[in-house]
Design a protein around this motif. Sequence first.
Motif, PDB file in Angstrom:
ATOM      1  N   ASN A  64       0.818  -1.222   0.000  1.00 45.84           N
ATOM      2  CA  ASN A  64       0.000   0.000   0.000  1.00 45.84           C
ATOM      3  C   ASN A  64       0.844   1.261   0.000  1.00 45.84           C
ATOM      4  N   VAL A  65       1.911   1.277   0.816  1.00 43.92           N
ATOM      5  CA  VAL A  65       2.769   2.465   0.888  1.00 43.92           C
ATOM      6  C   VAL A  65       3.443   2.713  -0.457  1.00 43.92           C
ATOM      7  N   SER A  66       4.004   1.684  -1.057  1.00 42.26           N
ATOM      8  CA  SER A  66       4.688   1.829  -2.342  1.00 42.26           C
ATOM      9  C   SER A  66       3.745   2.333  -3.422  1.00 42.26           C
TER      10      SER A  66
ATOM     11  N   MET B 280       0.862   3.936  -3.055  1.00 43.27           N
ATOM     12  CA  MET B 280       0.410   5.299  -2.792  1.00 43.27           C
ATOM     13  C   MET B 280       1.501   6.315  -3.141  1.00 43.27           C
ATOM     14  N   LEU B 281       2.729   6.054  -2.693  1.00 45.42           N
ATOM     15  CA  LEU B 281       3.831   6.959  -3.031  1.00 45.42           C
ATOM     16  C   LEU B 281       4.059   7.002  -4.532  1.00 45.42           C
TER      17      LEU B 281
ATOM     18  N   ALA C 145      10.461   0.794   1.004  1.00 47.98           N
ATOM     19  CA  ALA C 145       9.115   0.722   1.575  1.00 47.98           C
ATOM     20  C   ALA C 145       8.736  -0.745   1.757  1.00 47.98           C
TER      21      ALA C 145
ATOM     22  N   SER D 141       0.441   7.263   8.083  1.00 47.74           N
ATOM     23  CA  SER D 141      -0.042   6.126   7.307  1.00 47.74           C
ATOM     24  C   SER D 141      -0.006   6.456   5.818  1.00 47.74           C
ATOM     25  N   ASP D 142      -0.088   5.409   4.997  1.00 46.21           N
ATOM     26  CA  ASP D 142      -0.045   5.624   3.551  1.00 46.21           C
ATOM     27  C   ASP D 142      -1.171   6.528   3.075  1.00 46.21           C
TER      28      ASP D 142
ATOM     29  N   MET E  80       0.095  10.237   3.134  1.00 42.34           N
ATOM     30  CA  MET E  80       1.448  10.564   2.683  1.00 42.34           C
ATOM     31  C   MET E  80       1.448  11.585   1.548  1.00 42.34           C
TER      32      MET E  80
END
Length: 212
Positions: free
Chosen positions: A10-12, A14-15, A67, A133-134, A137
Motif C-alpha cells: 500500500n505504501v509503495s 500510494m507513493l 518501503a 499512514s499511507d 502521505m
Amino acid sequence: MNIGILGAGNVSKMLGKGLISAGYDVCISSRVSHDPKHFEWKIEVGKSGNITSFHEAALFGEIIIVALPWSCLKDVIETINPVYFKNKTVIDVSNAVYFDDGPRLQLVDTSAGEIIQQLLPESHVVKTLNTVSDKIMIHPHFKEGSPIMFISGNNPSSKDRVNALLKDLGWSTIVDLGDIRQSRLQESMMLACVISETQLQSPGSAFALLRN
C-alpha cells in the motif's frame, strides 16, 4: 527524475501514484512483479509507472525509496547488487515495531534508519514519511492545520533533494532533525502517533507544530 521503490504494498503504490502525479517516473517492485494484484495500479498510473524486480527498481532509481516490511527489508537489500545503490539518495520510510501485547519498538540503542545506512555505506540514507499512514502521505489536508514532516540524514545534498520531493508530494512544513541517528526520534514519534490514534479513536492522524 526516476524513482525506484523497493516494495509493492500500500505504501509503495500510494507513493508511486503521488510521485507520478508530480511528474516523476516510478518503478515499484516485488519478488513476483507479474502478480495480477499489481495490474490495477499499473492501469491507474499508465506509462509513467512500472512494476519490476527489486534489482531493476534499484538500478532504475536516481532516488530509491525503501518501503518494505521490516521483517524482510535486510534480506531484500542484501540480494541487490550494491553498485545499484552507490552514491544514491535512499529514502527510508520503514518502522521496526512489535504489535503483539501493545505496540513497541523492536530496536534498542539504534534505529531502522541507522541499520539501513550501515547496510548501504556508499549511499545517502534519509529518513522520512515513517510517522504517517499511507493514506495521508500525499497532499495531507486537515481542517485543524498543516501537519509537519521530519527528515534526518548525514548528507545535506540528499536531504535537500528529499525536501524538494516532499514538497512535490504536498508537504509544506518540513523540519530537518539532524543526522541519521535522529531516525530513532522519528521512529519513536511514529509509535507515539499510533498509540495516540488508538486512544483518541482518530485514525489517519499526523503531528503538527503549534506556533505563536
